[in-house]
Design a protein around this motif. Structure first.
Motif, PDB file in Angstrom:
ATOM      1  N   ALA A   1      20.508  82.248   6.800  1.00  0.00           N
ATOM      2  CA  ALA A   1      20.871  81.428   5.491  1.00  0.00           C
ATOM      3  C   ALA A   1      21.569  82.450   4.574  1.00  0.00           C
ATOM      4  O   ALA A   1      23.202  82.483   4.528  1.00  0.00           O
ATOM      5  CB  ALA A   1      20.029  81.196   4.387  1.00  0.00           C
TER       6      ALA A   1
ATOM      7  N   LYS B   1      22.316  79.166  -4.298  1.00  0.00           N
ATOM      8  CA  LYS B   1      22.130  78.096  -2.769  1.00  0.00           C
ATOM      9  C   LYS B   1      20.416  78.247  -2.318  1.00  0.00           C
ATOM     10  O   LYS B   1      20.562  77.404  -1.647  1.00  0.00           O
ATOM     11  CB  LYS B   1      23.657  78.639  -2.546  1.00  0.00           C
TER      12      LYS B   1
ATOM     13  N   LEU C   1      17.976  75.672  -0.378  1.00  0.00           N
ATOM     14  CA  LEU C   1      18.375  75.614   1.113  1.00  0.00           C
ATOM     15  C   LEU C   1      16.863  75.350   0.496  1.00  0.00           C
ATOM     16  O   LEU C   1      16.060  74.799   1.670  1.00  0.00           O
ATOM     17  CB  LEU C   1      18.373  76.535   1.396  1.00  0.00           C
TER      18      LEU C   1
ATOM     19  N   ARG D   1      14.615  72.417   0.040  1.00  0.00           N
ATOM     20  CA  ARG D   1      15.234  71.334   1.339  1.00  0.00           C
ATOM     21  C   ARG D   1      13.914  71.492   2.509  1.00  0.00           C
ATOM     22  O   ARG D   1      14.385  70.504   2.979  1.00  0.00           O
ATOM     23  CB  ARG D   1      17.107  71.445   1.545  1.00  0.00           C
TER      24      ARG D   1
END
Length: 801
Positions: free
Chosen positions: A514, A531, A535, A538
């Motif tokens: 990522a 960000k 992630l 999630r």
């Protein structure tokens, strides 16, 4: 061996005593010792009972000198006598009548609370020649001899015997030998016990004579029972004793082997241990073969092996002269075995195969497997036992065991012993194999997770180190990375997923991917961590990690950093060599959520070094982390000849402290910068006429930098990129920049956010060929979005300066 109690009665009568003196155990127990043994001089008279009381003060090695020489009791007592005892053949069935025996005997006092007061050892002295007592004297009395040939006695030849004492002692240190001899000679009593471990080259059946003896007794008992008569009780006892001894000795052998093998999980070392454990004690030659996949640390298909299965000879241990086997059957050779060989029978059945003697015909058949090498002289006439090495019902390999022709051949009991030995060895080998396989998987996983960073990036040199926290897993959640960014910039990343093992490594792989993806989008550091945090939330609650993200701009001489719960980096200044911990907003770890991230900019000079690491390097349980950070600063500032040397200095300074259990990731970057003379920039109007100007200034600059052979390619590619930029521009000027470093970098910026695509242009197509030309001519090329639009770039390899 006989034990006498305080009343002078026999309380223990061994099998050896029964054979030597002719009296059965039932007859001897409870009788007076003087009626059975020549120990009258060693026992106290009625008025000497107080002497036994004095024994309680002895030190366990013998009486004191005064008591030994007091003329009444002398311990240890020893002597030699010729006795008339109940008749019987010494190694067969007792017969009626009487016989004469010549006996050497020793008597030792026993000190303790029990009733046992005297230990008597007796030995058959027949065959000692001239030293025998006078055979004509039927009533020969006990001949007293000095214990241990003590020098203070009048024993003839004491001096000569004393000089030979060191020769009969086992191999030991000079100090130990001197102590024993001095005790024997000066104090006048023997050493009762010392420990010495040696490997004795005998078979677990322990010799031809003993085996023949046991066989003769077993056959006599069986013959007596077959004829309907009972076998003598003492002979039955002897047979049982011998059988028990044989089983016990085999169990001791297997126990000893089990202790010798499996001392580590290293496959190579385990193989050597298994081979050496059986030579020479059980066999004279031991060859170990393993399946190819076992040696390689891989899995293999289910089912039994076949004639195509390759077997590697991984070890060969023997007692022959050195080098005799090495050229004929070298270790490391791989070969299959045909179906007609006993080796194939063993590997397919999973059972031992016994060949009592290898005939010439079998020797020829086996030798046919070895091209241009005649092994018949090595194997013909030998006894062979092939045992499978298997675990969990899978044959991993087999061992070929050979005995010399003059040695007793393998029998059914050896087959059982060999099978048990192979079962234990197979399990140890399988454990080592599985560990090797898992270690290989872990290393492969870790290598795939950690990037192979080039030592040179645009404007900086990079060195890295990774240390697993434990030898068991070798994988963890620590990582480092570097990403090439537009504008000759480099992103430097260090992160640490909380936890250890495969789960942490898997999480680390996802987070690292990522970061790579978001870094390629050229997100600012704080926004990238934001960000990444989204992630992680999630992906699940278990995704927690710290991360330090820095972007180095070598043209501007600046670091742009953001921190997510990670330890701060160290900046070592080239001017003066001083080091400092950068003061960054700490932020919360990735995955916590709801916490803002901040970034800071730090000015740097050419030659400065940035050191980024995970907390496993500086944190030790029970110690303040400030101590580790101070040590990191001090060791990072230490001068070193190279970047690798500088990393090793840090590792040595911090990794030698005890208590480290965590993984360690270390990244060091030397920030060399890019000189202004190596950068050229132009502003171009969004006008097609500017394309010609762009070609001209690039050709001129490339010639000025001494890279004339790149001028044509650079001019052509710049023309294509500037044409596209002018065509898609929304009115803002187009930026063109050339950077000379290890490569020639060309960048074209415009205000259009749409990234170009590589198209397949047909013969009639008017567009789509520009990027195709760039992709064919450039060393590397790419495109990325920026805050104002996009950047398209390419690189060409510069000639060496």
């Amino acid at each position: 061996m006989v034990v006498v109690d305080r009343d002078g009665l026999v309380s223990h009568w061994s099998t050896g005593a029964r054979r030597l003196f002719g009296a059965a155990k039932e007859e001897a127990i409870g009788r007076a010792a003087v009626d059975l043994l020549p120990v009258s001089g060693a026992l106290p008279e009625e008025d000497e009972t107080t002497s036994y009381g004095r024994l309680a003060s002895y030190d366990g090695l013998g009486p004191d000198l005064e008591t030994s020489l007091d003329g009444r009791l002398s311990y240890p007592a020893a002597g030699r006598a010729r006795l008339t005892v109940p008749g019987g053949e010494r190694e067969a069935i007792p017969l009626q009548g009487r016989r004469r025996v010549d006996v050497l005997w020793w008597a030792y006092p026993l000190v303790g609370p029990g009733r046992e007061r005297l230990l008597v050892l007796a030995a058959d002295a027949a065959g000692f020649g001239p030293d025998d007592p006078d055979s004509s004297n039927e009533d020969a009395a006990v001949e007293r001899i000095a214990p241990g040939f003590a020098l203070h006695t009048d024993f003839p030849g004491a001096e000569e015997l004393a000089g030979r004492l060191p020769e009969i002692l086992p191999s030991m240190s000079v100090g130990e030998s001197a102590r024993i001899v001095a005790q024997v000679l000066e104090l006048g009593y023997p050493v009762l016990e010392f420990s010495q471990n040696d490997r004795v080259p005998v078979t677990p059946d322990w010799g031809v004579a003993r085996r023949a003896e046991r066989k003769a007794r077993r056959e006599h008992v069986a013959r007596a029972l077959a004829e309907g008569r009972s076998a003598p009780a003492d002979l039955v006892d002897e047979v049982e004793d011998l059988e028990y001894a044989a089983v016990r000795e085999r169990l001791e052998f297997l126990n000893d082997v089990s202790g010798r093998i499996g001392t580590s999980l290293d496959l190579s070392r385990t193989i050597i241990e298994v081979s050496k454990a059986v030579v020479p004690r059980f066999t004279d030659v031991a060859g170990t073969y393993l399946r190819e996949q076992v040696v390689a640390g891989e899995g293999f298909p289910d089912g039994v092996p076949d004639t195509t299965t390759m077997w590697h000879r991984v070890a060969l241990e023997h007692t022959d002269e050195p080098g005799r086997w090495d050229d004929v059957v070298p270790v490391g050779e791989a070969m299959p075995f045909p179906a007609h060989t006993p080796f194939f029978q063993c590997m397919t059945s999973g059972e031992p195969v016994l060949v009592p003697r290898i005939s010439e015909q079998m020797g020829h058949a086996i030798a046919s497997q070895f091209e241009k090498r005649d092994i018949r002289p090595l194997i013909t006439g030998r006894s062979m036992l092939i045992v499978p090495l298997k675990a969990r019902n899978v044959v991993l390999g087999f061992m070929i065991l050979l005995r010399h022709p003059e040695r007793v051949e393998f029998n059914d009991m050896d087959r059982v012993t060999g099978a048990e030995l192979a079962a234990r060895a197979g399990l140890v080998l399988d454990n080592a194999r599985m560990y090797t396989y898992q270690e290989s998987v872990a290393e492969t996983l870790q290598d795939s997770m950690l990037p192979h960073i080039p030592p040179r990036m645009a404007g900086c040199d990079i060195a890295t180190r990774y240390l697993p926290g434990t030898l068991l897993g070798r994988v963890g959640g620590d990582w480092f990375d570097s990403v090439k960014l537009p504008g000759a910039r480099t992103a430097l990343v260090v992160g640490d997923v909380m936890g250890h093992g495969l789960n942490s490594a898997a999480m680390m792989g996802q987070l690292r991917t990522a970061v790579q993806t978001m870094a390629a989008l050229d997100l600012p550091p704080a926004q990238l961590l934001r960000k990444l945090d989204d992630l992680a939330q999630r992906l699940g609650d278990t995704y927690l990690a710290t991360c330090l993200y820095a972007v180095y701009d070598p043209i501007a001489g600046e670091l742009h950093l953001a921190n997510a719960g990670h330890i701060p980096p160290v900046l070592v200044r080239a001017d003066g060599g001083r080091s400092e911990l950068l003061d960054l907003p700490t932020g919360a770890p990735i995955g916590v959520g709801g916490v803002p991230f901040e970034s800071v900019r730090v000015r740097v000079e050419p030659g400065d070094r940035l050191v980024m690491c995970t907390d496993g390097l500086v944190e030790v349980r029970g110690e303040d982390i400030g101590v580790g950070l101070a040590t990191l600063c001090e060791s990072a500032a230490h001068p070193a000849a190279s970047m690798d040397d500088a990393c090793d200095t840090i590792i040595r300074a911090l990794n030698t402290r005890g208590g480290r259990k965590d993984d360690v990731a270390l990244l060091m970057a030397r920030l060399n910068g890019i000189e202004p003379d190596d950068v050229a920039e132009w502003r171009l109007r969004p006008d097609p006429a500017e394309v010609g100007r762009a070609r001209a200034v690039v050709r001129e600059q490339v010639h000025e930098w001494g890279a004339a052979r790149l001028a044509d390619s650079a001019e052509l590619m710049v023309s294509e990129l500037v044409t596209n930029a002018v065509r898609h521009s929304h009115g803002r000027p187009v930026a063109l920049r050339l950077v000379r470093g290890d490569t020639l970098l060309c960048e074209v910026d415009d205000d259009d956010h749409e990234l170009p695509n590589l198209l397949s242009a047909g013969p009639e197509d008017a567009v789509g060929r520009g990027l195709r030309v760039v992709s064919m001519l450039a060393r590397e090329w790419g495109a990325s979005r920026t805050g104002a639009g996009k950047t398209v770039w390419f690189e060409l390899t510069l000639p060496r300066r």
